[in-house]
Design a protein around this motif. Structure first.
Motif, short mmCIF file in Angstrom:
data_model
loop_
_atom_site.label_atom_id
_atom_site.label_comp_id
_atom_site.label_asym_id
_atom_site.label_seq_id
_atom_site.Cartn_x
_atom_site.Cartn_y
_atom_site.Cartn_z
N GLU A 643 8.30 0.93 -1.45
CA GLU A 643 8.58 -0.48 -1.76
C GLU A 643 7.56 -1.32 -1.01
O GLU A 643 7.43 -1.23 0.21
N VAL A 644 6.83 -2.18 -1.76
CA VAL A 644 5.77 -3.00 -1.17
C VAL A 644 5.82 -4.39 -1.79
O VAL A 644 6.54 -4.66 -2.75
N ARG A 645 5.01 -5.30 -1.22
CA ARG A 645 4.84 -6.63 -1.76
C ARG A 645 3.51 -6.71 -2.47
O ARG A 645 2.64 -5.87 -2.28
N GLN A 646 3.37 -7.72 -3.30
CA GLN A 646 2.14 -7.90 -4.03
C GLN A 646 0.95 -7.91 -3.07
O GLN A 646 0.98 -8.58 -2.04
N GLY A 647 -0.12 -7.11 -3.45
CA GLY A 647 -1.33 -7.06 -2.64
C GLY A 647 -1.33 -5.98 -1.57
O GLY A 647 -2.34 -5.76 -0.90
N ASP A 648 -0.19 -5.29 -1.41
CA ASP A 648 -0.14 -4.21 -0.42
C ASP A 648 -0.82 -2.95 -0.96
O ASP A 648 -1.00 -2.77 -2.16
N ARG A 649 -1.18 -2.02 -0.03
CA ARG A 649 -1.83 -0.75 -0.37
C ARG A 649 -0.80 0.38 -0.25
O ARG A 649 0.04 0.40 0.64
N VAL A 650 -0.96 1.37 -1.15
CA VAL A 650 -0.07 2.53 -1.18
C VAL A 650 -0.92 3.80 -1.12
O VAL A 650 -1.94 3.90 -1.83
N ASP A 651 -0.53 4.74 -0.29
CA ASP A 651 -1.19 6.05 -0.21
C ASP A 651 -0.52 7.01 -1.19
O ASP A 651 0.70 7.26 -1.09
#
Length: 770
Positions: A643-651
């Protein structure tokens, strides 16, 4: 002394097939000097006055992995499938097995009396589908002069037809799963996976032989009723099969009841067996109950093992099978007889302590892998006679005087008109007598010219590497390579002309033979030494790949092999070791090695194309199978955070596995909502799992599908992206963002505002009153 070649031209085959021959004992003399009686397939032939049958013209080329199985031909059936044809057992030569010039530890086993059946080692083995032929031999006590043979075939599913030949003179007594085609040909009826043919045949064979290895009698093989000593049936077999991979052929000999069996020779009767393993060879000596040994069985085995170490000429067979033929029970026509790769019998009364050491003479024959032309034919018996004498001398079983007498016989006037390259000039066993002396003189010349750094064994070893029959020109070329032009010229004169040759004296012998010269041998390491065979490629670096045969590689991998170089001599010498692939030299290395030392020399070769290859060092072989790399697969994928916010990075992390026995590769594609955002090619060793990760920025709100795949399967994981951005929810520095609560109920901020309101109202009332 008496040797049948590993490859025999068709005319030579027939004299060795079981079947035909004499009907009872005794046997009348035959008219042809040196002829072996007996017929097969309607033909008969003699083996010549020198009692050998080495091929003298180009014959079947040596095979790569299974030399006794002929190459296949392919045809197309009406249904479109490819049908291939192969054949086996059409000549005596067997494929080269493991065994090189590597010294080992000798271990003598206790004697044991065989009370049950005896089984030989398989002549050919391989992975995949195999036709298993078993030949079982039994005495027929009520019919002396006959033995019963049962052929059993185990046929794999891919074989669509098979036919076999029994000896022409055999009497077939029973079949199961075979139909008769003609007098000697039977065809599998395809109704059962196991089919048998039983027949009876007369094993009695006779020979006329005079000279150094001849005996007073006539027999070469015999059945007395109480026991039998014979050579196996030659059973040419042809089969057709479907599929790309070959269907191979394996043969085993058995005895029904007490006995002993090698790959070519069978003894039926009560027998004790003795065994010794040394220098990558296992020596089995079968001593019949009827035999009386002059030399002890252990001393015979020790002498052969010593000779195995002393002869650094390559072509060591893993199994050497020897029968001590009862000397007094039968009037044998020869003192010893060698056939196939390394099967032989020697009369039990033969001594080890003589320059005419028949035990070692027959063993030397087992180390002669080369074929001859008429001009080089003399080397077969000449070299065996010479080395039997010199090895016996080196074992301190005879003195120099007896050794000199044995070789000096080759210089007698009876040989004054003999040119060894001209067979028509041979008299009184010139190939044995004069041949041995000329062999010894060549050894002396080479030792003298090279300060004992090289010997005749250098030439012997080189000839063993020839695929085609060795010509006189090639023989002299190898002599020159070992000893120089002068030695070549001398040897040419002594072999091609009637020049008189003389024995050297004891002083010369002590100078050139006194200390054992360099005896350098080469071999492959045992295949079960995993780290002696290593692969280097994009998939793995210097990784052990030994342990089992065949060794499996992927295309474009480089195989490194630690070739074994050993100097069993008494002086330092130069080595020149070569690595061959399918009998073509692909790498060589040179160097010096001290006496008594053993070293590993790394040799490499890159296999660019798929296929089945045989790598070899001095006749020692190992099979390598090369295939295209396997397909690795993506087995799992994870994303962090979920779960992330707009503009975050995910591995995004993919787990990739290669569950195959060979290296594997794949391209991993990383996708965001089916759109590729990254890819990575991976190269994996066998049975390996790894992970690969990529990072992606998620700018769109909602549920995003992230996945990783290998082109065949895809694994997906969902990530939730909230509508808030990092910028809209940011707090100025110094401003508190956490929510405070009081210990009581209610909102602490509301209570504060109410209090201030009460205080303000009180101040206003005071102001109005004044």
């Amino acid at each position: 002394m008496f040797v049948v070649p590993r490859r025999v031209v068709a005319v030579g085959l027939v004299v060795l097939l079981l079947g035909g021959g004499i009907s009872s004992l005794p046997v009348a003399a035959t008219a042809d000097h040196g002829a072996v009686t007996g017929t097969s397939d309607g033909a008969a032939t003699g083996v010549g006055e020198n009692c050998t049958d080495k091929t003298e013209t180009a014959s079947a080329q040596r095979g790569q992995a299974v030399g006794a199985v002929q190459s296949s031909t392919a045809t197309s059936e009406s249904n479109g499938s490819i049908v291939r044809t192969r054949s086996a057992d059409t000549y005596r030569r067997q494929p080269r097995g493991q065994g090189g010039d590597t010294a080992g530890t000798a271990a003598t086993a206790a004697a044991s009396v065989e009370t049950g059946t005896a089984t030989s080692g398989a002549t050919q083995t391989s992975d995949g589908d195999v036709i298993q032929q078993t030949q079982t031999y039994a005495r027929v006590p009520e019919q002396p002069g006959e033995v019963e043979v049962t052929l059993t075939y185990e046929v794999p599913d891919r074989v669509i037809d098979l036919e076999t030949h029994v000896p022409a003179e055999a009497t077939v007594t029973e079949t199961d799963g075979f139909e008769r085609v003609n007098e000697s040909v039977y065809e599998w009826d395809e109704t059962t996976d196991t089919a048998t043919i039983s027949y009876r045949t007369n094993p009695n064979r006779t020979i006329e032989k005079s000279g150094p290895e001849g005996a007073e009698g006539r027999y070469l093989s015999v059945d007395t009723g109480d026991w039998a000593l014979l050579t196996r049936s030659l059973t040419p077999t042809r089969w057709r099969y479907t599929g790309q991979d070959p269907v191979r052929y394996n043969r085993t000999l058995r005895t029904a009841g007490p006995g002993a069996a090698g790959e070519e020779i069978v003894y039926l009767g009560e027998v004790a067996t003795f065994e010794e393993t040394a220098h990558n060879q296992t020596f089995t000596l079968a001593v019949p109950e009827r035999a009386t040994m002059t030399a002890s069985p252990i001393s015979v085995l020790d002498s052969m093992a010593n000779a195995s170490n002393a002869l650094r000429v390559g072509d060591r067979d893993e199994q050497v099978f020897v029968v001590a033929a009862p000397s007094e029970a039968v009037d044998w026509g020869v003192e010893g007889y060698q056939i196939g790769d390394a099967d032989m019998w020697v009369q039990s009364g033969q001594s080890l302590d003589t320059a005419n050491n028949v035990w070692l003479h027959e063993y030397v024959h087992s180390r002669q892998a080369y074929e001859t032309t008429r001009e080089t034919r003399w080397t077969v018996e000449g070299w065996a006679t010479y080395y039997a004498a010199v090895l016996t001398l080196e074992q301190d079983r005879i003195g120099f005087d007896e050794f000199r007498t044995q070789l000096a016989a080759g210089g007698r006037p009876v040989y004054s008109d003999v040119a060894l390259t001209d067979r028509s000039s041979w008299t009184s066993d010139a190939n044995y007598r004069k041949g041995a002396l000329v062999a010894g003189r060549a050894d002396v010349h080479i030792r003298s010219a090279t300060d004992r750094n090289k010997t005749l064994q250098t030439v012997f070893q080189s000839l063993n590497g020839y695929r085609d029959p060795v010509t006189q020109s090639q023989f002299l070329t190898e002599i020159e390579a070992a000893g120089g032009a002068s030695v070549r010229n001398t040897t040419a004169t002594e072999t091609e002309t009637t020049a008189t040759v003389a024995m050297w004296n004891e002083a010369t012998h002590q100078r050139l033979f006194g200390a054992i010269p360099a005896r350098i041998g080469y071999s492959l390491p045992p295949v079960d030494r995993a780290d002696a065979y290593r692969a280097d490629s994009l998939y793995r670096s210097d990784a052990p790949v030994g342990g089992n045969e065949p060794i499996r590689l992927a295309t474009n991998e480089t195989l490194a092999v630690d070739a074994v170089v050993e100097n069993a001599g008494g002086e330092a010498g130069a080595y020149n070791v070569s690595l061959a692939v399918n009998e073509t030299v692909v790498a060589t290395k040179q160097g010096q090695i001290e006496p008594g030392e053993r070293t590993d020399v790394a040799m490499t070769h890159t296999f660019t194309d798929p296929g089945r290859y045989v790598i070899s060092v001095d006749g020692d072989t190992v099979t390598v199978v090369v295939t295209e790399p396997a397909a690795a697969s993506v087995t799992d994928v994870t994303a962090s955070p979920r779960e992330v916010r707009q503009g975050d990075r995910v591995d995004v992390t993919a787990t990739v596995a290669n569950d195959n026995e060979i290296p594997g590769t794949t391209v991993v594609e990383f996708r965001r909502n089916d759109a590729v955002f990254a890819e990575q090619r991976l190269y994996l060793p066998p049975q390996t799992t790894t992970t690969v990760a990529r990072t992606v920025t998620l700018n769109e709100p909602g549920t995003v599908s992230l996945s990783a795949g290998d082109g065949r399967t895809t694994t997906t994981v969902d990530v939730v992206v909230s509508t808030e951005t990092a910028a809209s929810t940011s707090t100025p520095t110094g401003m508190r963002t956490d929510t405070q609560t009081t210990a009581g109920e209610g909102d602490g901020f509301t209570a504060l505002v109410a209090g201030l309101a009460v205080l303000l109202a009180a101040l206003l009332a005071r102001h109005r009153g004044s």
